[in-house]
Design an enzyme around this catalytic site. Structure first.
Site, PDB file in Angstrom:
ATOM      1  N   GLU A 271       0.848  -1.201   0.000  1.00  0.00           N
ATOM      2  CA  GLU A 271       0.000   0.000   0.000  1.00  0.00           C
ATOM      3  C   GLU A 271       0.872   1.235   0.000  1.00  0.00           C
ATOM      4  O   GLU A 271       1.999   1.195   0.510  1.00  0.00           O
ATOM      5  CB  GLU A 271      -0.871   0.016   1.265  1.00  0.00           C
ATOM      6  CG  GLU A 271      -1.909  -1.078   1.272  1.00  0.00           C
ATOM      7  CD  GLU A 271      -2.582  -1.217   2.631  1.00  0.00           C
ATOM      8  OE1 GLU A 271      -2.323  -0.396   3.532  1.00  0.00           O
ATOM      9  OE2 GLU A 271      -3.355  -2.165   2.783  1.00  0.00           O
ATOM     10  N   LYS A 273       2.390   4.385   1.456  1.00  0.00           N
ATOM     11  CA  LYS A 273       2.553   4.873   2.833  1.00  0.00           C
ATOM     12  C   LYS A 273       2.336   6.371   2.770  1.00  0.00           C
ATOM     13  O   LYS A 273       3.216   7.114   2.342  1.00  0.00           O
ATOM     14  CB  LYS A 273       3.935   4.520   3.384  1.00  0.00           C
ATOM     15  CG  LYS A 273       4.105   4.968   4.825  1.00  0.00           C
ATOM     16  CD  LYS A 273       5.452   4.569   5.367  1.00  0.00           C
ATOM     17  CE  LYS A 273       5.579   4.843   6.862  1.00  0.00           C
ATOM     18  NZ  LYS A 273       5.152   6.168   7.312  1.00  0.00           N
ATOM     19  N   ARG A 278      -2.215   9.491  11.553  1.00  0.00           N
ATOM     20  CA  ARG A 278      -3.068   8.332  11.762  1.00  0.00           C
ATOM     21  C   ARG A 278      -4.352   8.734  12.465  1.00  0.00           C
ATOM     22  O   ARG A 278      -4.305   9.483  13.453  1.00  0.00           O
ATOM     23  CB  ARG A 278      -2.279   7.368  12.636  1.00  0.00           C
ATOM     24  CG  ARG A 278      -2.911   6.031  12.858  1.00  0.00           C
ATOM     25  CD  ARG A 278      -2.178   5.019  12.061  1.00  0.00           C
ATOM     26  NE  ARG A 278      -2.608   3.659  12.267  1.00  0.00           N
ATOM     27  CZ  ARG A 278      -1.766   2.675  12.573  1.00  0.00           C
ATOM     28  NH1 ARG A 278      -0.505   2.922  12.788  1.00  0.00           N
ATOM     29  NH2 ARG A 278      -2.209   1.444  12.665  1.00  0.00           N
ATOM     30  N   ARG A 293      -3.668   8.815  17.053  1.00  0.00           N
ATOM     31  CA  ARG A 293      -3.041   7.605  17.599  1.00  0.00           C
ATOM     32  C   ARG A 293      -2.696   7.774  19.065  1.00  0.00           C
ATOM     33  O   ARG A 293      -2.416   6.814  19.753  1.00  0.00           O
ATOM     34  CB  ARG A 293      -1.804   7.218  16.794  1.00  0.00           C
ATOM     35  CG  ARG A 293      -0.760   8.286  16.769  1.00  0.00           C
ATOM     36  CD  ARG A 293       0.406   7.878  15.913  1.00  0.00           C
ATOM     37  NE  ARG A 293       1.277   6.967  16.640  1.00  0.00           N
ATOM     38  CZ  ARG A 293       2.328   6.385  16.102  1.00  0.00           C
ATOM     39  NH1 ARG A 293       2.599   6.565  14.844  1.00  0.00           N
ATOM     40  NH2 ARG A 293       3.106   5.621  16.819  1.00  0.00           N
ATOM     41  N   PHE A 364      -7.355   2.050   5.765  1.00  0.00           N
ATOM     42  CA  PHE A 364      -6.571   0.853   5.461  1.00  0.00           C
ATOM     43  C   PHE A 364      -6.813  -0.327   6.384  1.00  0.00           C
ATOM     44  O   PHE A 364      -6.279  -1.406   6.147  1.00  0.00           O
ATOM     45  CB  PHE A 364      -5.075   1.166   5.371  1.00  0.00           C
ATOM     46  CG  PHE A 364      -4.464   1.759   6.607  1.00  0.00           C
ATOM     47  CD1 PHE A 364      -4.148   0.968   7.690  1.00  0.00           C
ATOM     48  CD2 PHE A 364      -4.198   3.124   6.668  1.00  0.00           C
ATOM     49  CE1 PHE A 364      -3.586   1.525   8.820  1.00  0.00           C
ATOM     50  CE2 PHE A 364      -3.630   3.684   7.788  1.00  0.00           C
ATOM     51  CZ  PHE A 364      -3.323   2.877   8.878  1.00  0.00           C
ATOM     52  N   ARG A 440       4.494  -3.067  18.017  1.00  0.00           N
ATOM     53  CA  ARG A 440       5.261  -2.889  16.786  1.00  0.00           C
ATOM     54  C   ARG A 440       5.601  -4.285  16.291  1.00  0.00           C
ATOM     55  O   ARG A 440       6.659  -4.818  16.568  1.00  0.00           O
ATOM     56  CB  ARG A 440       6.528  -2.067  17.080  1.00  0.00           C
ATOM     57  CG  ARG A 440       7.160  -1.484  15.844  1.00  0.00           C
ATOM     58  CD  ARG A 440       8.269  -0.516  16.194  1.00  0.00           C
ATOM     59  NE  ARG A 440       7.782   0.762  16.681  1.00  0.00           N
ATOM     60  CZ  ARG A 440       7.222   1.691  15.917  1.00  0.00           C
ATOM     61  NH1 ARG A 440       7.073   1.486  14.635  1.00  0.00           N
ATOM     62  NH2 ARG A 440       6.811   2.826  16.436  1.00  0.00           N
ATOM     63  N   LYS A 446       7.393  -1.180   6.799  1.00  0.00           N
ATOM     64  CA  LYS A 446       7.444  -0.027   5.906  1.00  0.00           C
ATOM     65  C   LYS A 446       8.725  -0.061   5.088  1.00  0.00           C
ATOM     66  O   LYS A 446       9.768  -0.493   5.581  1.00  0.00           O
ATOM     67  CB  LYS A 446       7.316   1.268   6.695  1.00  0.00           C
ATOM     68  CG  LYS A 446       8.213   1.341   7.886  1.00  0.00           C
ATOM     69  CD  LYS A 446       7.735   2.383   8.874  1.00  0.00           C
ATOM     70  CE  LYS A 446       8.615   2.321  10.103  1.00  0.00           C
ATOM     71  NZ  LYS A 446       8.090   2.967  11.268  1.00  0.00           N
TER      72      LYS A 446
HETATM   73  P1  AMP Z   1       6.100   5.397  11.028  1.00  0.00           P
HETATM   74  O1  AMP Z   1       5.346   6.563  11.592  1.00  0.00           O
HETATM   75  O2  AMP Z   1       7.302   5.807  10.219  1.00  0.00           O
HETATM   76  O3  AMP Z   1       6.389   4.331  12.058  1.00  0.00           O
HETATM   77  O4  AMP Z   1       5.150   4.677   9.939  1.00  0.00           O
HETATM   78  C1  AMP Z   1       3.934   4.080  10.271  1.00  0.00           C
HETATM   79  C2  AMP Z   1       2.804   5.039  10.012  1.00  0.00           C
HETATM   80  O5  AMP Z   1       2.552   5.191   8.624  1.00  0.00           O
HETATM   81  C3  AMP Z   1       1.489   4.558  10.537  1.00  0.00           C
HETATM   82  O6  AMP Z   1       1.387   4.813  11.914  1.00  0.00           O
HETATM   83  C4  AMP Z   1       0.486   5.365   9.730  1.00  0.00           C
HETATM   84  O7  AMP Z   1       0.263   6.606  10.381  1.00  0.00           O
HETATM   85  C5  AMP Z   1       1.227   5.658   8.444  1.00  0.00           C
HETATM   86  N1  AMP Z   1       0.624   5.024   7.229  1.00  0.00           N
HETATM   87  C6  AMP Z   1       0.509   5.653   6.046  1.00  0.00           C
HETATM   88  N2  AMP Z   1      -0.046   4.847   5.132  1.00  0.00           N
HETATM   89  C7  AMP Z   1      -0.294   3.665   5.739  1.00  0.00           C
HETATM   90  C8  AMP Z   1      -0.854   2.418   5.300  1.00  0.00           C
HETATM   91  N3  AMP Z   1      -1.260   2.227   4.048  1.00  0.00           N
HETATM   92  N4  AMP Z   1      -0.936   1.423   6.202  1.00  0.00           N
HETATM   93  C9  AMP Z   1      -0.509   1.597   7.489  1.00  0.00           C
HETATM   94  N5  AMP Z   1       0.021   2.749   7.954  1.00  0.00           N
HETATM   95  C10 AMP Z   1       0.140   3.783   7.091  1.00  0.00           C
END
Ligand code: AMP
Length: 584
Positions: A271, A273, A278, A293, A364, A440, A446
């Site tokens: 998907e 990102k 969130r 969140r 999502f 986590r 990602k």
């Molecule tokens: P990070 O903040 O770098 O840990 O990345 C995870 C965050 O990416 C999640 O907490 C979401 O806020 C965001 N995110 C964006 N697109 C998506 C997606 N398709 N699925 C899950 N999380 C996503």
């Protein structure tokens, strides 16, 4: 329970940095606590009076506390200010001054945990005309009856800065130690102040259960009360309910696309990102509530999202997981998170903000649908369920763009498409995985370009000179190790002088000012609260900072006001980055 007993526990907790010992101390306290006090004790040891999902602040400034100390001790504000400058902690100032006073008088009466808790809790709801005086009175009442040590912790709790270093992990474990001693065959070692479970598997199972209960309820007080009353039965009906926020699932990081496939299996869902923030969308009958969140209710700030949910999601009862992304209303191009972050805290001109900084919601995941708990339903089916209920409308509410593939080439192509669209990268997700709130886990990973970034919290800085005077520059950053913060370097690069160019020194200074703990010359120390995403070229070993590491060429990318202190990158991640970069 007497508050003096809790104050002694606080002091013991403060005097050790060992997590195991803290857990030991906490579990002993919980064993001594009666049913009538358990909620209050669990909240108070966390330095709070409201559960984690409730982000209401007590709204008490240092100035107000100084007034309360004056009323309680008769000592002038100026003198208190001077003491505060030299001691640096208003809690200790109160302790010292109360001590002086009590040498002359007798205590008026003993404080109970209940009295302290109720007074503190009432602070959160005092509003309107005369509220400042009212708050001062409520605090002064406690300080007038407080013994010196009690005064230290009353003041710190009022200021929401308890500093005894109790994290969620310690509370979770202490609940198990206190209430499942027999089940896990726990042996208390009074000498070593530690504990040994004989039945490790059972111990792990119970710890996981308490954790799951917390993930769903986001309130250890409620979890502890239920466990105390019902034992394991408390884990039976952990129901999801719209209107009550849930901790979201977090993801790990993959090094590249091959690594992503290895970790989530083939075929996998990929998907976009999205670079937004969130949100959880809760629908209960006619109402819709939007949470961040951090479990903050932001429905008021995002009225259009509430409307999109009502008109474009065909279901009456659900909890959805989504990302809200900003876009330029003129060109339609997606914008980085920073551009819309101001909407999260905005209290006025909401409609204008929604017009000027519109968001698109990308759904999502789903946790609950028409009363059915979806957490243990495989991801592929959860996705199919949201495809059925979401009526997508671009630039309002859509499904996250997704492909399902086993082909490395196809996945790579999709990744490049995401980057070209201005997104951060892609998420790769295991099709069979469950939804695990609050963890986590590697059910999704990602994939982002190689430049690393960390979410670090500002713990200090330096007042600038020349054209930068009036701003806090050269920010001291820290990562997290359990419940403490360890310094990892300084940064000034990336912040702008002009607010229109991006996150500015002025903006960061305004956020830091209320958090200043003390100042020496140009140097300031601040209470951890402002989280910045920072990228850099390399992690280096360094004796100059308490984490043992420093960042090479750090640069502030953006403010992460969507993240809380528990989301600050931990030392383990820093160590991992350090060791993986070596092998690259
Ligand atoms: P990070 O903040 O770098 O840990 O990345 C995870 C965050 O990416 C999640 O907490 C979401 O806020 C965001 N995110 C964006 N697109 C998506 C997606 N398709 N699925 C899950 N999380 C996503």
């Amino acid at each position: 329970m007497k508050y003096s007993l809790l104050a002694e526990i606080y002091e013991q907790l403060e005097s050790t940095s060992k997590r195991l010992e803290k857990t030991f101390i906490l579990s002993k306290l919980l064993k001594k606590t009666g049913e009538e006090d358990i909620d209050k004790i669990i909240l108070l040891v966390q330095g709070r009076v409201l559960p984690q999902w409730d982000e209401t602040k007590l709204g008490v400034s240092e100035r107000l506390v100084i007034k309360a100390i004056t009323i309680a001790t008769g000592i002038s504000g100026d003198r208190i200010e001077r003491e505060w400058k030299s001691i640096g902690d208003l809690g200790r100032v109160a302790e010292k001054l109360v001590e002086k006073k009590t040498q002359a008088t007798l205590f008026s009466r003993e404080l109970s945990v209940e009295k302290v808790f109720n007074n503190l809790k009432s602070l959160a709801s005092i509003e309107g005309q005369g509220s400042v005086d009212h708050k001062v009175k409520v605090i002064a009442e406690l300080l007038s009856s407080a013994k010196p040590l009690e005064a230290r912790y009353v003041v710190r709790t009022v200021l929401e800065d308890l500093r005894v270093g109790v994290g969620n992990g310690s509370i979770r474990d202490a609940i198990v130690w206190a209430f499942f001693e027999k089940e896990a065959k726990l042996h208390y070692d009074e000498e070593a102040k530690s504990i040994e479970p004989e039945d490790r598997a059972e111990y792990k199972r119970l710890t996981d259960s308490v954790q799951r209960a917390f993930d769903l309820k986001a309130d250890f007080a409620e979890v502890a009360r239920l466990v105390m009353k019902e034992g394991e039965k408390a884990f039976e009906d952990l129901e999801l309910k719209p209107g009550r926020p849930v901790n979201v699932m977090l993801y790990q990081k993959a090094k590249n696309m091959e690594d992503a496939f290895e970790r989530v299996g083939k075929p996998a869902a990929f998907e976009f990102k999205y670079d937004g923030f969130r949100i959880e969308i809760h629908r209960h009958g006619n109402g819709v509530t939007i949470y961040t969140r951090r479990m903050e209710d932001v429905s008021r700030q995002f009225p259009e999202v509430v409307e999109y949910a009502k008109s474009q999601i065909k279901a009456d009862n659900y909890i959805l997981d989504a990302e809200a992304v900003g876009f330029d209303p003129k060109t339609g191009k997606y914008l980085p998170f920073q551009s819309i972050s101001q909407r999260i805290r905005r209290k006025y001109d909401i409609d204008k903000m929604a017009r000027d900084f519109p968001v698109e919601v990308n759904v999502f995941d789903v946790l609950l649908l028409e009363g059915k708990d979806m957490l243990n339903v495989p991801y592929e089916e959860r996705r199919a369920a949201i495809e059925k209920i979401v009526k997508p409308k671009p630039k309002e509410l859509v499904l996250a763009r997704q492909i399902v593939t086993s082909s490395l080439e196809e996945a790579q192509g999709f990744y490049e498409e995401a980057l070209a669209a201005g997104e951060e990268g892609v998420m790769a997700k295991n099709l069979d995985s469950v939804y695990q709130p609050g963890s986590r886990v590697g059910f999704g990973v990602k994939v982002k370009p190689v430049m690393e970034s960390l979410d670090l919290v500002v713990v200090g800085g330096e007042w600038g000179t020349g054209k930068r005077s009036g701003w806090i520059t050269s920010l001291v950053l820290a990562c997290r190790d359990g419940d403490i913060f360890l310094e990892i370097g300084k940064v000034g690069t990336g912040l702008k002088e002009l607010p229109e160019e991006g996150l500015s020194f002025g903006e960061v200074t305004d956020l830091l000012k209320p958090l200043i703990l003390n100042q020496k010359g140009r140097e300031v120390q601040v209470k951890p609260g402002v989280i910045l995403e920072v990228n850099f070229e390399e992690v280096q070993k360094s004796p100059s900072y308490s984490s043992g590491y420093a960042l090479r060429f750090p640069r502030v990318i953006r403010l992460r006001d969507d993240k809380g202190l528990k989301d600050v990158s931990d030392l383990g991640l820093v160590e991992e980055l350090f060791s993986t970069q070596r092998s690259r």
